[in-house]
Design an enzyme around this catalytic site. Structure first.
Site, PDB file in Angstrom:
ATOM      1  N   ILE A 176       0.838  -1.202   0.000  1.00  9.95           N
ATOM      2  CA  ILE A 176       0.000   0.000   0.000  1.00  9.95           C
ATOM      3  C   ILE A 176       0.875   1.255   0.000  1.00  9.95           C
ATOM      4  O   ILE A 176       1.690   1.439   0.913  1.00  9.95           O
ATOM      5  CB  ILE A 176      -0.920   0.033   1.232  1.00  9.95           C
ATOM      6  CG1 ILE A 176      -1.775  -1.238   1.303  1.00  9.95           C
ATOM      7  CG2 ILE A 176      -1.808   1.264   1.205  1.00  9.95           C
ATOM      8  CD1 ILE A 176      -2.572  -1.359   2.581  1.00  9.95           C
ATOM      9  N   GLU A 219       3.221 -17.021  11.324  1.00  7.83           N
ATOM     10  CA  GLU A 219       4.491 -17.703  11.568  1.00  7.83           C
ATOM     11  C   GLU A 219       4.293 -18.829  12.575  1.00  7.83           C
ATOM     12  O   GLU A 219       3.276 -18.896  13.278  1.00  7.83           O
ATOM     13  CB  GLU A 219       5.516 -16.705  12.122  1.00  7.83           C
ATOM     14  CG  GLU A 219       5.799 -15.522  11.222  1.00  7.83           C
ATOM     15  CD  GLU A 219       6.641 -15.884  10.020  1.00  7.83           C
ATOM     16  OE1 GLU A 219       7.220 -16.996  10.007  1.00  7.83           O
ATOM     17  OE2 GLU A 219       6.710 -15.067   9.082  1.00  7.83           O
ATOM     18  N   LYS A 262       4.816  -0.406  13.336  1.00  7.40           N
ATOM     19  CA  LYS A 262       4.288   0.371  12.212  1.00  7.40           C
ATOM     20  C   LYS A 262       3.589   1.635  12.701  1.00  7.40           C
ATOM     21  O   LYS A 262       3.683   2.696  12.077  1.00  7.40           O
ATOM     22  CB  LYS A 262       3.329  -0.504  11.411  1.00  7.40           C
ATOM     23  CG  LYS A 262       4.013  -1.704  10.761  1.00  7.40           C
ATOM     24  CD  LYS A 262       3.009  -2.692  10.189  1.00  7.40           C
ATOM     25  CE  LYS A 262       3.698  -3.895   9.577  1.00  7.40           C
ATOM     26  NZ  LYS A 262       2.738  -4.913   9.093  1.00  7.40           N
TER      27      LYS A 262
END
Length: 429
Positions: free
Chosen positions: A137, A191, A206
């Site tokens: 994005i 994971e 983030k």
């Protein structure tokens, strides 16, 4: 057009790095036209040289990343190793060698972004990192360039595909948390150790990066209030549906009403089905930006994966390569506001609280009094009772988080309250 190629060192060749190498090879002619000069993959630093990497020339493979950066002809380094070390040392080395850097390393940028920006600026070089936040994005560059003339007041988004996949499955199929996590793992979205995702560490990193860009201030990972989603249950989704809501793990960044501070937080929250983020399905990401002049903007797309992330890396590579040819640099860190980051207790929000209580007269009055004593007003109450036990669901009006937390602690001490079944914030009105 310049004929001498710009030489690129690729640091790391895992899922993302191998896609970067592939695209650089297969799209070489297009990249040349877009940049104004050829870009050549000059070396690939890895830890396990024996591993087969399809599409990567074995002669480019090396285990000595430092030597690759110091060989004297590298123009740009792409760092997709991840983690703090050796990535931090290698990026610093690149700057010392006059090499601009493209990175996808959210953890490092959230922790040491200020120092890395300072090193890049001192050397007159670029540090680009679109791929560090929300995969493919376009978000970092629009926020720090396209919206540079505007004032961003709020950013709210889904920035982790694994957690969105899990919560979406819980919502759409009625699955429990573990069942949805197992499916995410089987499909490769989670994971083997999903802690970084489900406990909110990935989203918090983030959030720190985005908050720094949005509010022109330095926000570190430690400044972000973080709450994971492992306690979200099927019962929470049932309650959310009764309210016309769903549940998402959100990163929320806000400028205070007086403009004197900011907040940064990551936690699960109920949001109305009418909100654009409620319709984000599977492993997709979406970020909702509220700016003073531009209004509300939404950025949506795949937030992870080799090819989507490599797309963001290559976009940065083109931008940095163009800057190299122009003997210029792009925007660096903008932290002129130096706004403090307020603690979670200062955040004003709503709560959805589910209580297990005794099914007898006066319980609701006692609970309501407790809320009033802590300065928290109640929006709605729903009560169901059977065989001497009852469930009491309270949705509050907006109040400081500290007041709401104090209310919950006081409720736990009431003899008529058997337990607090769930607590969740309500966002997105």
């Amino acid at each position: 057009m310049r004929t001498r190629p710009l030489k690129v060192a690729l640091l790391g060749c895992g899922v993302v790095g191998s896609e970067v190498a592939r695209i650089m090879t297969t799209h070489a002619d297009d990249l040349t036209q877009r940049i104004g000069a050829p870009v050549e993959l000059a070396g690939v630093a890895v830890r396990r040289p024996s591993k087969v990497r399809e599409g990567v020339d074995p002669s480019l493979i090396t285990t000595d990343a430092t030597a690759l950066l110091k060989r004297g002809d590298i123009d740009i380094a792409i760092e997709v190793i991840g983690g703090i070390e050796p990535a931090r040392t290698l990026i610093t080395t690149a700057f010392e060698q006059g090499i601009s850097v493209v990175s996808a390393n959210k953890a490092l940028l959230a922790q040491d972004g200020a120092a890395l920006h300072a090193a890049a600026e001192a050397a007159g070089l670029d540090l680009y990192y679109e791929a560090a936040v929300a995969g493919a994005i376009p978000l970092v560059r629009p926020m720090r360039e396209s919206l540079a003339g505007d004032k961003i007041n709020r950013v709210m988004g889904i920035v982790n595909g694994t957690t969105n996949f899990i919560l979406d499955k819980m919502d759409s199929t009625g699955a429990g948390y573990q069942e949805a996590l197992d499916e995410a793992t089987a499909l490769g979205y989670a994971e083997a150790d999903p802690t970084a995702d489900v406990e909110g560490y990935d989203a918090a990193a983030k959030a720190a990066i985005l908050a720094g860009i949005a509010f022109h201030t330095r926000v570190r990972l430690d400044d972000v209030s973080r709450e994971g989603m492992t306690e979200v249950s099927a019962a929470d989704f049932a309650s959310a549906k009764r309210m016309g809501c769903t549940i998402k793990l959100l990163a929320i960044l806000e400028r205070a009403a007086d403009g004197e501070s900011v907040t940064a937080r990551v936690h699960p929250a109920m949001i109305p089905l009418s909100h654009p983020l409620a319709s984000v399905r599977e492993a997709y990401n979406a970020v909702f930006v509220e700016a003073e002049a531009a209004g509300r903007l939404m950025f949506y797309g795949p937030g992870a994966g080799g090819a989507p992330t490599a797309s963001a890396v290559l976009g940065d590579l083109v931008a940095v390569a163009r800057n190299k040819l122009a003997e210029a640099t792009g925007p660096g860190e903008s932290a002129y506001t130096q706004l403090p980051v307020s603690p979670m207790g200062d955040v004003v929000t709503r709560y959805h609280i589910s209580l297990d209580v005794a099914d007898k007269p006066g319980v609701l009055a006692q609970v309501a009094t407790t809320f009033a004593e802590h300065g928290v007003s109640i929006d709605t109450v729903r009560q169901q009772g059977k065989d001497g036990e009852a469930s009491l669901v309270v949705v509050t009006h907006r109040a400081p988080d500290a007041a709401l937390s104090g209310t919950v602690e006081a409720l736990r001490k009431l003899d008529t309250v058997r337990g607090v079944a769930s607590i969740m914030r309500v966002e997105g009105e």
